[in-house]
Design an enzyme around this catalytic site. Structure first.
Site, PDB file in Angstrom:
ATOM      1  N   LYS A  84      88.816  35.481  38.691  1.00 26.78           N
ATOM      2  CA  LYS A  84      88.497  34.349  38.017  1.00 26.78           C
ATOM      3  C   LYS A  84      88.370  34.691  36.450  1.00 26.78           C
ATOM      4  O   LYS A  84      88.662  34.095  35.669  1.00 26.78           O
ATOM      5  CB  LYS A  84      87.355  33.578  38.800  1.00 26.78           C
ATOM      6  CG  LYS A  84      86.552  32.496  37.870  1.00 26.78           C
ATOM      7  CD  LYS A  84      85.392  31.831  38.442  1.00 26.78           C
ATOM      8  CE  LYS A  84      84.257  32.693  37.905  1.00 26.78           C
ATOM      9  NZ  LYS A  84      83.510  32.204  36.738  1.00 26.78           N
ATOM     10  N   ASN A  85      87.264  35.799  36.530  1.00 24.95           N
ATOM     11  CA  ASN A  85      86.886  36.148  34.899  1.00 24.95           C
ATOM     12  C   ASN A  85      88.106  36.466  33.972  1.00 24.95           C
ATOM     13  O   ASN A  85      87.808  36.953  33.094  1.00 24.95           O
ATOM     14  CB  ASN A  85      85.713  36.959  35.040  1.00 24.95           C
ATOM     15  CG  ASN A  85      84.491  36.289  35.332  1.00 24.95           C
ATOM     16  OD1 ASN A  85      84.485  35.101  35.758  1.00 24.95           O
ATOM     17  ND2 ASN A  85      83.287  37.019  35.551  1.00 24.95           N
ATOM     18  N   ARG A 114      71.574  31.677  27.464  1.00 23.40           N
ATOM     19  CA  ARG A 114      73.090  31.878  27.019  1.00 23.40           C
ATOM     20  C   ARG A 114      73.383  31.139  25.900  1.00 23.40           C
ATOM     21  O   ARG A 114      74.193  30.128  25.636  1.00 23.40           O
ATOM     22  CB  ARG A 114      74.132  31.352  28.078  1.00 23.40           C
ATOM     23  CG  ARG A 114      73.792  32.011  29.536  1.00 23.40           C
ATOM     24  CD  ARG A 114      74.717  31.719  30.659  1.00 23.40           C
ATOM     25  NE  ARG A 114      75.709  32.676  30.852  1.00 23.40           N
ATOM     26  CZ  ARG A 114      76.628  32.287  31.679  1.00 23.40           C
ATOM     27  NH1 ARG A 114      76.694  31.408  32.639  1.00 23.40           N
ATOM     28  NH2 ARG A 114      77.733  33.167  31.806  1.00 23.40           N
ATOM     29  N   CYS A 150      76.734  28.170  34.721  1.00 18.31           N
ATOM     30  CA  CYS A 150      75.584  28.348  35.344  1.00 18.31           C
ATOM     31  C   CYS A 150      74.341  28.388  34.570  1.00 18.31           C
ATOM     32  O   CYS A 150      74.387  28.978  33.597  1.00 18.31           O
ATOM     33  CB  CYS A 150      75.742  29.811  36.038  1.00 18.31           C
ATOM     34  SG  CYS A 150      76.896  29.795  37.537  1.00 18.31           S
ATOM     35  N   ARG A 200      83.484  27.325  42.782  1.00 17.11           N
ATOM     36  CA  ARG A 200      83.883  27.794  41.508  1.00 17.11           C
ATOM     37  C   ARG A 200      84.349  28.957  41.484  1.00 17.11           C
ATOM     38  O   ARG A 200      85.093  29.433  40.639  1.00 17.11           O
ATOM     39  CB  ARG A 200      82.601  27.702  40.651  1.00 17.11           C
ATOM     40  CG  ARG A 200      82.115  26.312  40.416  1.00 17.11           C
ATOM     41  CD  ARG A 200      81.058  26.340  39.336  1.00 17.11           C
ATOM     42  NE  ARG A 200      81.549  27.124  38.323  1.00 17.11           N
ATOM     43  CZ  ARG A 200      80.687  27.800  37.352  1.00 17.11           C
ATOM     44  NH1 ARG A 200      79.359  27.826  37.597  1.00 17.11           N
ATOM     45  NH2 ARG A 200      81.229  28.331  36.425  1.00 17.11           N
ATOM     46  N   ASP A 250      76.939  40.156  38.017  1.00 15.08           N
ATOM     47  CA  ASP A 250      77.320  39.424  39.003  1.00 15.08           C
ATOM     48  C   ASP A 250      77.444  39.800  40.317  1.00 15.08           C
ATOM     49  O   ASP A 250      77.875  39.033  41.328  1.00 15.08           O
ATOM     50  CB  ASP A 250      78.935  39.169  38.482  1.00 15.08           C
ATOM     51  CG  ASP A 250      79.139  38.171  37.322  1.00 15.08           C
ATOM     52  OD1 ASP A 250      78.111  37.492  36.965  1.00 15.08           O
ATOM     53  OD2 ASP A 250      80.159  38.028  36.946  1.00 15.08           O
TER      54      ASP A 250
HETATM   55  C1  UD1 Z   1      80.796  36.672  31.511  1.00 12.68           C
HETATM   56  C2  UD1 Z   1      81.114  36.360  32.984  1.00 12.68           C
HETATM   57  C3  UD1 Z   1      79.999  36.132  33.830  1.00 12.68           C
HETATM   58  C4  UD1 Z   1      79.158  37.592  33.796  1.00 12.68           C
HETATM   59  C5  UD1 Z   1      78.800  37.861  32.177  1.00 12.68           C
HETATM   60  C6  UD1 Z   1      77.969  39.144  32.089  1.00 12.68           C
HETATM   61  C7  UD1 Z   1      83.100  35.107  32.375  1.00 12.68           C
HETATM   62  C8  UD1 Z   1      83.978  33.693  32.775  1.00 12.68           C
HETATM   63  N1  UD1 Z   1      81.914  35.093  32.972  1.00 12.68           N
HETATM   64  O1  UD1 Z   1      79.873  35.634  31.049  1.00 12.68           O
HETATM   65  O2  UD1 Z   1      80.638  36.167  35.201  1.00 12.68           O
HETATM   66  O3  UD1 Z   1      77.758  37.458  34.260  1.00 12.68           O
HETATM   67  O4  UD1 Z   1      79.898  37.935  31.442  1.00 12.68           O
HETATM   68  O5  UD1 Z   1      78.784  40.193  32.619  1.00 12.68           O
HETATM   69  O6  UD1 Z   1      83.863  36.248  32.312  1.00 12.68           O
HETATM   70  N2  UD1 Z   1      74.656  36.212  24.649  1.00 12.68           N
HETATM   71  C9  UD1 Z   1      73.975  36.032  23.303  1.00 12.68           C
HETATM   72  N3  UD1 Z   1      74.838  35.454  22.558  1.00 12.68           N
HETATM   73  C10 UD1 Z   1      75.815  34.939  22.560  1.00 12.68           C
HETATM   74  C11 UD1 Z   1      76.764  35.264  23.769  1.00 12.68           C
HETATM   75  C12 UD1 Z   1      76.010  35.925  24.805  1.00 12.68           C
HETATM   76  O7  UD1 Z   1      72.789  36.306  23.318  1.00 12.68           O
HETATM   77  O8  UD1 Z   1      76.624  34.414  21.812  1.00 12.68           O
HETATM   78  C13 UD1 Z   1      73.976  36.890  25.878  1.00 12.68           C
HETATM   79  C14 UD1 Z   1      73.892  36.191  26.955  1.00 12.68           C
HETATM   80  O9  UD1 Z   1      72.849  35.442  27.125  1.00 12.68           O
HETATM   81  C15 UD1 Z   1      73.745  37.445  27.991  1.00 12.68           C
HETATM   82  C16 UD1 Z   1      74.523  38.378  27.439  1.00 12.68           C
HETATM   83  O10 UD1 Z   1      74.532  38.077  25.925  1.00 12.68           O
HETATM   84  O11 UD1 Z   1      72.336  37.817  28.053  1.00 12.68           O
HETATM   85  C17 UD1 Z   1      75.810  38.575  27.901  1.00 12.68           C
HETATM   86  O12 UD1 Z   1      76.613  37.415  28.020  1.00 12.68           O
HETATM   87  P1  UD1 Z   1      78.104  37.524  28.149  1.00 12.68           P
HETATM   88  O13 UD1 Z   1      78.732  38.788  28.308  1.00 12.68           O
HETATM   89  O14 UD1 Z   1      78.553  36.732  26.789  1.00 12.68           O
HETATM   90  O15 UD1 Z   1      78.593  36.556  29.221  1.00 12.68           O
HETATM   91  P2  UD1 Z   1      79.592  35.260  29.391  1.00 12.68           P
HETATM   92  O16 UD1 Z   1      80.802  35.935  28.790  1.00 12.68           O
HETATM   93  O17 UD1 Z   1      79.131  34.143  29.286  1.00 12.68           O
END
Ligand code: UD1
Length: 430
Positions: free
Chosen positions: A22-23, A131, A126, A409, A317
């Site tokens: 999915k990711n 986030r 989620c 999902r 995850d």
């Molecule tokens: C992706 C995955 C999710 C997984 C996560 C971490 C998909 C669709 N989802 O989510 O399943 O749990 O990676 O491996 O691929 N953060 C900030 N500012 C930002 C963006 C992120 O502070 O602008 C923080 C987030 O709150 C979190 C951390 O960075 O604490 C990591 O998040 P991130 O790697 O961005 O997760 P996703 O890409 O949303």
């Protein structure tokens, strides 16, 4: 609303086909917005998040056709989907669509790169922490974008002549922000270097697909990615890599129930750290020609401490699922979550099944118990919900999981895959 009833007690034996990730599928689908040509993706999982993104891409002007004839892969059905976005008809991603799934926010990268502007609602997804999107904003601003936040929307515009290659080091590793910056930089003028980039296999998969479309990306899979901008991208055909989270989830399920299962169509090298933790817990894991064999016979589950980390660390995850497994270990284990600050919502639900877990800050202490007992439980997020399924597989009596739309999902045909291996798992539609 659907619920899933699990009657615990059976070992798992047989073959579980692993779906496309999915990711990986989500960012790959979004990459189709970067070209007016056709991007064909094979091995796309059939999931609620994929269907939702199909609607979102359609709203931007993509013409999407799903192969009527499904490709047979083991006992599962992977889909081949063609995406053609001749023209972007709308550069707005509205709240109604984006609020349901955080990854849909990522359209901001291609829209900005190709059209020079994007208006994208702040994301949902989620509820596992705050986030924020600061890293996306800073990354795109480094490429010269002007970004304003207005009424819950991000309005981004590129300079006249397009985005400009730059060097940017993320202060924190983010999978999504790495995807977005990489996509945006493919069409920027000049060279972009991303420092402290996410190294997840899904980032590599996206880079491989973008390169097949004509992009010039090197270094994906390391923490420094370099992108030489090109003037346009073409179509391509790309196969989505196997789902390492689904792989780890079923490996943990077998470690929990005991038994002997081949996880077919996957690759152990995608999740070394997690497989090592499962081995230490007492399961035997061996790569096979077509996937991975997981078995546990006789011996109990040993306590193992894990700390979540960006790839190649233990994936956040799989944290909930591993906690599910540890509830039945023969001692005390600790699980520390370092990625998301609020990712322990499964703790109180596991406790309803008899698990003994105490939380202290970002660390959960799990005292293994000799038995769990079935109870009604509620899925709270995608990965948390499947930890309840893992626990339910060994709980005495019936465990009824409500709010299974969370499961839908991210897990394709979960009840079918488990039932074929001997579990008693049934979807109940009220
Ligand atoms: C992706 C995955 C999710 C997984 C996560 C971490 C998909 C669709 N989802 O989510 O399943 O749990 O990676 O491996 O691929 N953060 C900030 N500012 C930002 C963006 C992120 O502070 O602008 C923080 C987030 O709150 C979190 C951390 O960075 O604490 C990591 O998040 P991130 O790697 O961005 O997760 P996703 O890409 O949303």
């Amino acid at each position: 609303m659907d619920r899933i009833r699990i009657t615990g007690g059976n070992e798992l034996h047989g073959i579980i086909p692993i779906s496309g990730a999915k990711n990986a599928a989500l960012p790959l689908m979004i990459a189709s917005l970067l070209t007016d040509d056709t991007l064909t993706l094979e091995n796309v999982p059939h999931l609620a998040d994929v269907e939702q993104l199909i609607r979102i891409l359609g709203n931007h002007g993509a013409d999407i056709s799903v192969n009527g004839r499904r490709e047979r892969q083991g006992e599962s059905y992977a889909r081949t989907i063609h995406f053609t976005c001749r023209n972007i008809v709308d550069t707005t991603a509205p709240y109604e669509l984006v609020s349901k799934m955080r990854a849909s926010f990522w359209v901001i990268g291609p829209l900005l790169a190709r059209e020079g502007r994007a208006r994208v609602s702040l994301p949902g997804g989620c509820a596992i922490g705050t986030r924020p999107v600061d890293l996306f904003i800073e990354g795109l601003a480094a490429l010269g974008a002007n970004i304003e936040i207005d009424s819950g929307y991000i309005n981004a515009t590129a300079p006249i002549g397009g985005l400009i290659g730059a060097r940017y080091v993320f202060p924190k590793v983010s999978v999504g922000a790495t995807h977005v910056m990489m996509m945006a930089a493919t069409l920027a003028n000049g060279t972009t270097t991303i420092g402290n980039a996410a190294r997840e296999p899904e980032v590599v998969d996206l880079a491989n697909c973008l390169n097949a479309m004509g992009a010039k990306i090197t270094g994906a899979g390391t923490s420094t990615i370099t992108i030489d901008g090109v003037t346009s991208l073409s179509g391509a055909r790309h196969r989505v890599l196997p789902d390492r989270i689904e792989t780890g989830t079923y490996a943990m399920a077998v470690a929990m129930t005991g038994g002997d299962v081949i996880l077919e169509g996957t690759d152990a090298s995608l999740l070394d750290t997690a497989l090592e933790a499962i081995r230490r817990a007492g399961a035997e894991i061996t790569p096979t020609e077509t996937g991975i064999r997981v078995y546990r016979n006789g011996g109990g589950i040993k306590p193992v401490d894990v700390v979540t980390d960006p790839f190649p660390g233990f994936p956040t995850d799989l944290q909930a699922q591993f906690m599910g497994l540890m509830t039945r270990s023969s001692g005390v284990s600790h699980i520390t979550e370092t990625i998301f600050e609020n990712r322990f919502m499964h703790v109180q639900e596991l406790a309803r099944l008899g698990a003994r877990i105490t939380l202290s800050g970002q660390t959960a202490k799990i005292e293994g118990v000799p038995r769990l007992k079935g109870a009604p439980v509620m899925a709270t997020d995608l990965r948390a919900s499947v930890s309840l399924v893992i626990a339910g597989l060994v709980a005495e009596g019936d465990t009824m999981v409500s709010r299974v739309y969370h499961l839908d999902r991210g897990f394709e045909r979960l009840e079918e895959k488990l039932t074929r291996c001997g579990a008693i798992v049934e979807r109940v539609t009220d």
